[in-house]
Design a protein around this motif. Structure first.
Motif, PDB file in Angstrom:
ATOM      1  N   THR A 172       0.857  -1.177   0.000  1.00  0.00           N
ATOM      2  CA  THR A 172       0.000   0.000   0.000  1.00  0.00           C
ATOM      3  C   THR A 172       0.893   1.227   0.000  1.00  0.00           C
ATOM      4  OG1 THR A 172      -1.783   1.123   1.226  1.00  0.00           O
ATOM      5  CG2 THR A 172      -0.136  -0.017   2.543  1.00  0.00           C
ATOM      6  N   GLY A 173       0.411   2.364  -0.498  1.00  0.00           N
ATOM      7  CA  GLY A 173       1.281   3.528  -0.512  1.00  0.00           C
ATOM      8  C   GLY A 173       0.758   4.674  -1.341  1.00  0.00           C
ATOM      9  N   ILE A 174       1.634   5.666  -1.540  1.00  0.00           N
ATOM     10  CA  ILE A 174       1.284   6.897  -2.251  1.00  0.00           C
ATOM     11  C   ILE A 174       2.329   7.151  -3.329  1.00  0.00           C
ATOM     12  CG2 ILE A 174       0.831   9.363  -2.062  1.00  0.00           C
ATOM     13  CD1 ILE A 174       0.353   8.908   0.963  1.00  0.00           C
ATOM     14  N   LEU A 175       1.891   7.232  -4.572  1.00  0.00           N
ATOM     15  CA  LEU A 175       2.768   7.599  -5.682  1.00  0.00           C
ATOM     16  C   LEU A 175       2.541   9.069  -6.005  1.00  0.00           C
ATOM     17  CD1 LEU A 175       4.713   6.936  -8.033  1.00  0.00           C
ATOM     18  CD2 LEU A 175       2.692   6.311  -9.387  1.00  0.00           C
ATOM     19  N   LYS A 176       3.606   9.846  -5.919  1.00  0.00           N
ATOM     20  CA  LYS A 176       3.515  11.273  -6.224  1.00  0.00           C
ATOM     21  C   LYS A 176       3.727  11.486  -7.719  1.00  0.00           C
ATOM     22  CE  LYS A 176       5.180  12.550  -1.618  1.00  0.00           C
ATOM     23  NZ  LYS A 176       6.251  13.223  -0.839  1.00  0.00           N
ATOM     24  N   THR A 177       2.784  12.131  -8.373  1.00  0.00           N
ATOM     25  CA  THR A 177       2.899  12.428  -9.798  1.00  0.00           C
ATOM     26  C   THR A 177       2.618  13.908 -10.025  1.00  0.00           C
ATOM     27  OG1 THR A 177       0.600  12.162 -10.525  1.00  0.00           O
ATOM     28  CG2 THR A 177       1.882  10.148 -10.193  1.00  0.00           C
ATOM     29  N   ALA A 178       2.973  14.387 -11.210  1.00  0.00           N
ATOM     30  CA  ALA A 178       2.756  15.800 -11.531  1.00  0.00           C
ATOM     31  C   ALA A 178       1.285  16.171 -11.473  1.00  0.00           C
ATOM     32  CB  ALA A 178       3.324  16.105 -12.918  1.00  0.00           C
ATOM     33  N   GLY A 179       0.411  15.212 -11.772  1.00  0.00           N
ATOM     34  CA  GLY A 179      -1.020  15.492 -11.773  1.00  0.00           C
ATOM     35  C   GLY A 179      -1.696  15.293 -10.434  1.00  0.00           C
TER      36      GLY A 179
END
Length: 664
Positions: A199-206
């Protein structure tokens, strides 16, 4: 019939032993047939719960867990808040004075047992000691709900929380064989950026992509083998869960797309009119349909103009529920065609920066192909949707939804997609205990993945043949471990080999070299049918396969799964019948180490003619050496054991015999 007179029996035994000794060649061997072929391989087996045939017994039982969950996502705090109501039915023959829950999020804290196991010098896939995260559940309320005389009461209880487990003591024991209790738990937690590759958080430009799993308190399994299964969650092992129905409502910012396990019940409430039209079109299309395109991600008008929206999902007869949410999602989908005529929906969500023809633009195609293939080969996909989520998680499976690495592309994306959806069959349909026997999901899945890659798109990503002699060096090295070691108990460096590759290879070996595909596939399909949505043990699997195949495979399970024994077969001598080549040849082979396998021998005659001889594993039941005849009519110049290198021979240097000019 032999007459048992006073002197005749000892004389017979003496003559027999002398004859036997003359037929046996003395070799330097570490092989003990009694250890490998022991009839005591199996535990005492066969009772009313689990039959000797490997099927569930006539009194087999398991408890049921239905969940109603309301939750919200705060994307400014990275916080999930929820309220879960568990309806738990005790089908066991035991009264239960307390319940045990798993609190998986408590792993992500420097005070957890799992964190204590992480090396202080680097990052593990299960945690990072250099970047500690103080997460875990805040349990604000636990109430036991009871109904009597038409009146419902809620009784607050003080749970006992120990690391990743919570015990809830009941005022009145849950009675055997059908009693039901409801427990309501209010909770919250901060989502870890990297939660043990689950589980987690992917940081993207959007915007952030939230992959939300192990996100609510889950009831532990109570079974006939161990009672309560309360191993602490340490990261390396996965899960063991009860089956039930899930009704889930997730409130998220309105500019987010929320995908989840199961069927979206209210698409008209959470989609624009155009998206709803495309969503419904995708249900009828074999080609991928864009529900929210790349160009629309940055368009505020591509989402309803509200502050928040509540997405309602339902999945039945499931062991878990997971979801994902982001404002950065491209979303596409297509129809899945199932053997029964039913339809399901393949979906993919991914950010703009990984979109492309050779990357996530094919993710729905891969998802559809994977689900259709496994449904045809093994057992029909039971859920209404299969959702593929691009995330910062290398690959993780949950019912009806998987998280895959956002940077995967081409063959890599096919591989991780097919592997994670293969887990629908193991352990989502066949609910084995991953906490103890990770090979029963990872290894079985690795095995079916190999066949699926051969099937996909006429072998577009077909895997090459495995050189058993080469991989034996790794499978049975001094640093390797037996498959049946528990995941949390083995070295992290050995998990990929012992839980994935080795059992996958072993099942392929059994299918292709020992039993044949037709017999194996029938037996494997029956095992899946018999244990669908149930809890098999390793012994149930072993016995199920043997009963369908009509084989005693104790030697195989013991050699390949329970122990870490090596195979070393050798050819030691070539002779001719009565000393003449035209009468045929006698070839002597030896088994020098503790594992045994069937024998395939290729021999070449003086004129260059090649022929093969296959012998069953039973030649090693009571022999360290074996001599057999081949019907050749001229001198033999070469003998090779396992010419195709399909068996895991640890020492192939002695697999070949060559004629040397001038030798006898």
């Amino acid at each position: 019939m032999f007459k048992k007179t006073g002197l005749a029996l000892p004389l017979f035994v003496l003559l027999f032993n002398l004859t036997f000794a003359q037929q046996t060649t003395a070799v330097k061997s570490n092989y003990d047939p009694h250890a490998l072929f022991s009839p005591l391989f199996y535990q005492q087996y066969g009772n009313e719960y689990r039959s000797g045939s490997g099927e569930p017994g006539p009194a087999y039982w398991q408890n049921r867990a239905d969940y109603q969950i309301t939750a919200s996502l705060d994307d400014t705090k990275n916080e999930v808040k929820g309220s879960v109501t568990l309806t738990y039915k005790n089908n066991s023959p035991h009264n239960l004075p307390f319940l045990w829950f798993q609190l998986d999020q408590n792993l992500f804290n420097t005070k957890s047992r799992g964190f204590a196991k992480i090396s202080p010098t680097g990052r593990s896939r299960y945690g990072d000691s250099k970047s500690p995260f103080e997460g875990g559940y805040t349990i604000s309320s636990v109430k036991v709900i009871s109904t009597a005389g038409g009146k419902t009461t809620e009784t607050a209880v003080d749970p006992i929380i120990t690391d990743t487990r919570m015990q809830v003591k009941l005022g009145k024991a849950l009675q055997a064989k059908g009693d039901v209790v409801k427990v309501k738990i209010d909770y919250s937690y901060i989502v870890p950026e990297y939660g043990a590759d689950r589980t987690g958080i992917l940081k993207t430009a959007g915007g952030n992509i939230y992959a939300i799993a192990q996100w609510y308190p889950r009831i532990c399994v109570f079974d006939d083998i161990q009672g309560w299964n309360t191993l602490p969650y340490l990261g390396a092992s996965e899960f063991y869960l009860e089956y039930g129905d899930f009704d889930v409502a997730i409130t998220a910012p309105a500019n987010h797309i929320v995908v989840a396990s199961g069927e979206l019940l209210n698409p008209a409430d959470v989609l624009t009119a155009e998206q709803l039209k495309r969503y419904n079109n995708a249900k009828q299309s074999d080609a991928t349909v864009a529900i929210r395109s790349k160009d629309e991600v940055s368009d505020a008008g591509s989402r309803p103009q509200k502050s928040t929206l509540t997405w309602k999902y339902k999945i039945t007869n499931s062991r878990d529920f997971a979801w994902a949410s982001s404002k950065s999602f491209i979303w596409d989908a297509a129809r899945i065609n199932l053997p029964s005529g039913k339809k399901a929906m393949a979906q993919s969500v991914y950010p703009v920066n990984v979109a492309g023809n050779e990357a996530w633009g094919r993710a729905t195609e891969y998802t559809k192909a994977s689900i259709e293939n496994y449904s045809k080969r093994w057992f029909e996909f039971p859920y209404p949707a299969a959702v593929n989520v691009a995330s910062n998680i290398g690959g993780m499976e949950y019912p009806g939804i998987v998280f895959c690495g956002a940077q995967a592309k081409g063959e890599s994306l096919w591989g991780v997609t097919d592997h994670e959806f293969g887990h629908t069959w193991f352990p989502m349909i066949v609910g084995s205990n991953e906490r103890k026997y990770g090979w029963m999901d990872e290894g079985f899945n690795t095995f079916i993945n190999t066949i699926a890659s051969e099937d996909f798109n006429k072998g577009e990503y077909k895997e090459g043949a495995i050189d058993g002699q080469m991989v034996a060096k790794f499978m049975f090295s001094d640093q390797s471990e037996a498959i049946l070691n528990t995941p949390d108990g083995m070295k992290e460096a050995n998990i990929g080999l012992a839980l994935y590759f080795k059992p996958g290879y072993a099942l392929g070996l059994l299918r292709n070299q020992v039993t044949g595909p037709e017999r194996f596939d029938y037996a494997f399909q029956k095992y899946i049918r018999d244990w669908s949505f149930k809890h098999p043990s390793p012994w149930d699997f072993f016995r199920s396969m043997e009963n369908s195949l009509g084989e005693d495979l104790g030697w195989f399970w013991k050699g390949m799964f329970l122990e870490n024994w090596r195979l070393d077969q050798a050819v030691s001598k070539v002779e001719y019948v009565n000393g003449k080549a035209e009468n045929g040849a006698l070839i002597t082979v030896d088994n020098l180490d503790q594992m045994a396998m069937p024998l395939i021998v290729e021999y070449t005659t003086k004129s260059g003619t090649k022929a093969r001889k296959s012998l069953p594993v039973e030649i090693w039941q009571n022999n360290k050496s074996w001599k057999f005849k081949v019907n050749s009519t001229e001198e033999i110049t070469q003998v090779v054991i396992d010419p195709d290198k399909v068996f895991p021979d640890f020492n192939p240097a002695n697999n070949e015999w060559k004629f040397v000019e001038g030798s006898k």
